[in-house]
Design a protein around this motif. Structure first.
Motif, PDB file in Angstrom:
ATOM      1  N   VAL A 127      62.106  97.008 -65.809  1.00 42.56           N
ATOM      2  CA  VAL A 127      60.987  97.130 -64.872  1.00 42.56           C
ATOM      3  C   VAL A 127      61.487  97.564 -63.503  1.00 42.56           C
ATOM      4  N   PHE A 128      62.550  96.932 -63.023  1.00 44.75           N
ATOM      5  CA  PHE A 128      63.040  97.311 -61.696  1.00 44.75           C
ATOM      6  C   PHE A 128      63.592  98.732 -61.701  1.00 44.75           C
ATOM      7  N   GLY A 129      64.232  99.141 -62.778  1.00 44.10           N
ATOM      8  CA  GLY A 129      64.739 100.507 -62.861  1.00 44.10           C
ATOM      9  C   GLY A 129      63.627 101.531 -62.790  1.00 44.10           C
ATOM     10  N   ILE A 130      62.559 101.285 -63.525  1.00 41.35           N
ATOM     11  CA  ILE A 130      61.425 102.214 -63.510  1.00 41.35           C
ATOM     12  C   ILE A 130      60.724 102.174 -62.161  1.00 41.35           C
ATOM     13  N   MET A 131      60.523 100.975 -61.631  1.00 41.17           N
ATOM     14  CA  MET A 131      59.845 100.877 -60.336  1.00 41.17           C
ATOM     15  C   MET A 131      60.665 101.528 -59.225  1.00 41.17           C
ATOM     16  N   SER A 132      61.971 101.344 -59.231  1.00 41.90           N
ATOM     17  CA  SER A 132      62.777 101.940 -58.163  1.00 41.90           C
ATOM     18  C   SER A 132      62.890 103.454 -58.318  1.00 41.90           C
ATOM     19  N   ALA A 133      62.723 103.956 -59.544  1.00 44.22           N
ATOM     20  CA  ALA A 133      62.718 105.404 -59.736  1.00 44.22           C
ATOM     21  C   ALA A 133      61.439 106.024 -59.180  1.00 44.22           C
ATOM     22  N   VAL A 134      60.358 105.263 -59.195  1.00 46.39           N
ATOM     23  CA  VAL A 134      59.072 105.781 -58.734  1.00 46.39           C
ATOM     24  C   VAL A 134      58.811 105.411 -57.276  1.00 46.39           C
ATOM     25  N   PHE A 135      59.048 104.156 -56.932  1.00 44.37           N
ATOM     26  CA  PHE A 135      58.788 103.675 -55.576  1.00 44.37           C
ATOM     27  C   PHE A 135      60.115 103.645 -54.819  1.00 44.37           C
ATOM     28  N   ARG A 136      60.376 104.699 -54.079  1.00 41.24           N
ATOM     29  CA  ARG A 136      61.676 104.868 -53.435  1.00 41.24           C
ATOM     30  C   ARG A 136      61.993 103.794 -52.407  1.00 41.24           C
ATOM     31  N   VAL A 137      60.987 103.094 -51.925  1.00 37.71           N
ATOM     32  CA  VAL A 137      61.218 102.035 -50.946  1.00 37.71           C
ATOM     33  C   VAL A 137      62.094 100.926 -51.540  1.00 37.71           C
ATOM     34  N   LEU A 138      62.133 100.814 -52.864  1.00 41.68           N
ATOM     35  CA  LEU A 138      62.916  99.768 -53.523  1.00 41.68           C
ATOM     36  C   LEU A 138      64.380 100.152 -53.732  1.00 41.68           C
ATOM     37  N   ARG A 139      64.753 101.364 -53.382  1.00 40.67           N
ATOM     38  CA  ARG A 139      66.121 101.840 -53.618  1.00 40.67           C
ATOM     39  C   ARG A 139      67.126 101.399 -52.566  1.00 40.67           C
ATOM     40  N   LYS A 140      66.656 100.992 -51.413  1.00 45.93           N
ATOM     41  CA  LYS A 140      67.576 100.640 -50.328  1.00 45.93           C
ATOM     42  C   LYS A 140      67.060  99.392 -49.624  1.00 45.93           C
ATOM     43  N   PRO A 141      67.885  98.778 -48.813  1.00 46.34           N
ATOM     44  CA  PRO A 141      67.429  97.583 -48.095  1.00 46.34           C
ATOM     45  C   PRO A 141      66.220  97.894 -47.214  1.00 46.34           C
ATOM     46  N   MET A 142      65.272  96.983 -47.206  1.00 46.50           N
ATOM     47  CA  MET A 142      64.078  97.151 -46.380  1.00 46.50           C
ATOM     48  C   MET A 142      64.341  96.554 -45.008  1.00 46.50           C
ATOM     49  N   LEU A 143      64.135  97.341 -44.002  1.00 42.14           N
ATOM     50  CA  LEU A 143      64.319  96.862 -42.636  1.00 42.14           C
ATOM     51  C   LEU A 143      62.995  96.312 -42.124  1.00 42.14           C
ATOM     52  N   LEU A 144      62.540  95.262 -42.794  1.00 42.44           N
ATOM     53  CA  LEU A 144      61.256  94.640 -42.485  1.00 42.44           C
ATOM     54  C   LEU A 144      61.431  93.140 -42.370  1.00 42.44           C
ATOM     55  N   GLU A 145      60.458  92.511 -41.756  1.00 48.24           N
ATOM     56  CA  GLU A 145      60.425  91.057 -41.760  1.00 48.24           C
ATOM     57  C   GLU A 145      60.195  90.596 -43.196  1.00 48.24           C
ATOM     58  N   PRO A 146      60.727  89.438 -43.575  1.00 48.01           N
ATOM     59  CA  PRO A 146      60.589  88.977 -44.964  1.00 48.01           C
ATOM     60  C   PRO A 146      59.148  88.957 -45.477  1.00 48.01           C
ATOM     61  N   GLU A 147      58.202  88.577 -44.641  1.00 46.20           N
ATOM     62  CA  GLU A 147      56.803  88.529 -45.078  1.00 46.20           C
ATOM     63  C   GLU A 147      56.293  89.929 -45.413  1.00 46.20           C
ATOM     64  N   ARG A 148      56.676  90.906 -44.605  1.00 50.17           N
ATOM     65  CA  ARG A 148      56.267  92.297 -44.862  1.00 50.17           C
ATOM     66  C   ARG A 148      56.959  92.837 -46.107  1.00 50.17           C
ATOM     67  N   ALA A 149      58.227  92.499 -46.286  1.00 48.49           N
ATOM     68  CA  ALA A 149      58.953  92.941 -47.481  1.00 48.49           C
ATOM     69  C   ALA A 149      58.296  92.365 -48.735  1.00 48.49           C
ATOM     70  N   ASP A 150      57.877  91.102 -48.680  1.00 47.46           N
ATOM     71  CA  ASP A 150      57.158  90.495 -49.808  1.00 47.46           C
ATOM     72  C   ASP A 150      55.900  91.286 -50.134  1.00 47.46           C
ATOM     73  N   THR A 151      55.171  91.679 -49.097  1.00 42.60           N
ATOM     74  CA  THR A 151      53.933  92.433 -49.287  1.00 42.60           C
ATOM     75  C   THR A 151      54.212  93.792 -49.928  1.00 42.60           C
ATOM     76  N   VAL A 152      55.269  94.458 -49.485  1.00 41.39           N
ATOM     77  CA  VAL A 152      55.626  95.769 -50.045  1.00 41.39           C
ATOM     78  C   VAL A 152      56.001  95.631 -51.517  1.00 41.39           C
ATOM     79  N   VAL A 153      56.818  94.634 -51.841  1.00 38.22           N
ATOM     80  CA  VAL A 153      57.245  94.433 -53.230  1.00 38.22           C
ATOM     81  C   VAL A 153      56.047  94.079 -54.109  1.00 38.22           C
ATOM     82  N   LEU A 154      55.177  93.205 -53.624  1.00 36.61           N
ATOM     83  CA  LEU A 154      53.982  92.851 -54.399  1.00 36.61           C
ATOM     84  C   LEU A 154      53.072  94.059 -54.599  1.00 36.61           C
ATOM     85  N   ALA A 155      52.943  94.898 -53.587  1.00 43.44           N
ATOM     86  CA  ALA A 155      52.132  96.110 -53.727  1.00 43.44           C
ATOM     87  C   ALA A 155      52.726  97.025 -54.798  1.00 43.44           C
ATOM     88  N   CYS A 156      54.049  97.164 -54.804  1.00 45.40           N
ATOM     89  CA  CYS A 156      54.709  97.979 -55.836  1.00 45.40           C
ATOM     90  C   CYS A 156      54.473  97.385 -57.224  1.00 45.40           C
TER      91      CYS A 156
END
Length: 115
Positions: free
Chosen positions: A38-67
């Motif tokens: 699942v993570f391999g497919i998601m990171s291939a499609v949602f490029r935001v998951l390929r590198k560290p997110m420079l976001l506050e933890p709450e925002r990063a949670d929201t981005v991951v949940l949206a993906c």
């Protein structure tokens, strides 16, 4: 990963067939493989998951949940399921040999242009 109370790891060594430890290790391995797929497919499609997110933890949670929600939507949608995860996209186990047959996401990590 460090051994913590909330992280499980496989039992080391070889165990007798059908023993509780061997069954646990097998199921643990299968669960890990599902997550990797699942993570391999998601990171291939949602490029935001390929590198560290420079976001506050709450925002990063929201981005991951949206993906995750988008991934589930694309998998369940009749119009996109065959394009988003076509047959052969995920790893499968060859039941005859017990070996792992790698999914297509491991071969080509580029996002699909058809989405």
């Amino acid at each position: 990963f460090p051994l913590k109370i909330n992280i499980m790891k496989a039992f080391p060594g070889l165990h007798d067939k059908a023993s509780v430890k061997r069954v646990f290790n097998y199921r643990h391995c299968r669960g890990r493989r599902v997550v990797e797929n699942v993570f391999g497919i998601m990171s291939a499609v949602f490029r935001v998951l390929r590198k560290p997110m420079l976001l506050e933890p709450e925002r990063a949670d929201t981005v991951v949940l949206a993906c995750c929600h988008l991934h589930n939507f694309l998998r369940r949608s009749m119009s996109s399921a065959s394009t988003y995860t076509p047959p052969g996209a995920f790893d499968v186990e060859d039941l005859a040999t017990g070996s792992l047959v790698p999914g297509q996401w491991r071969v080509d990590r580029m996002p699909r242009e058809t989405l």
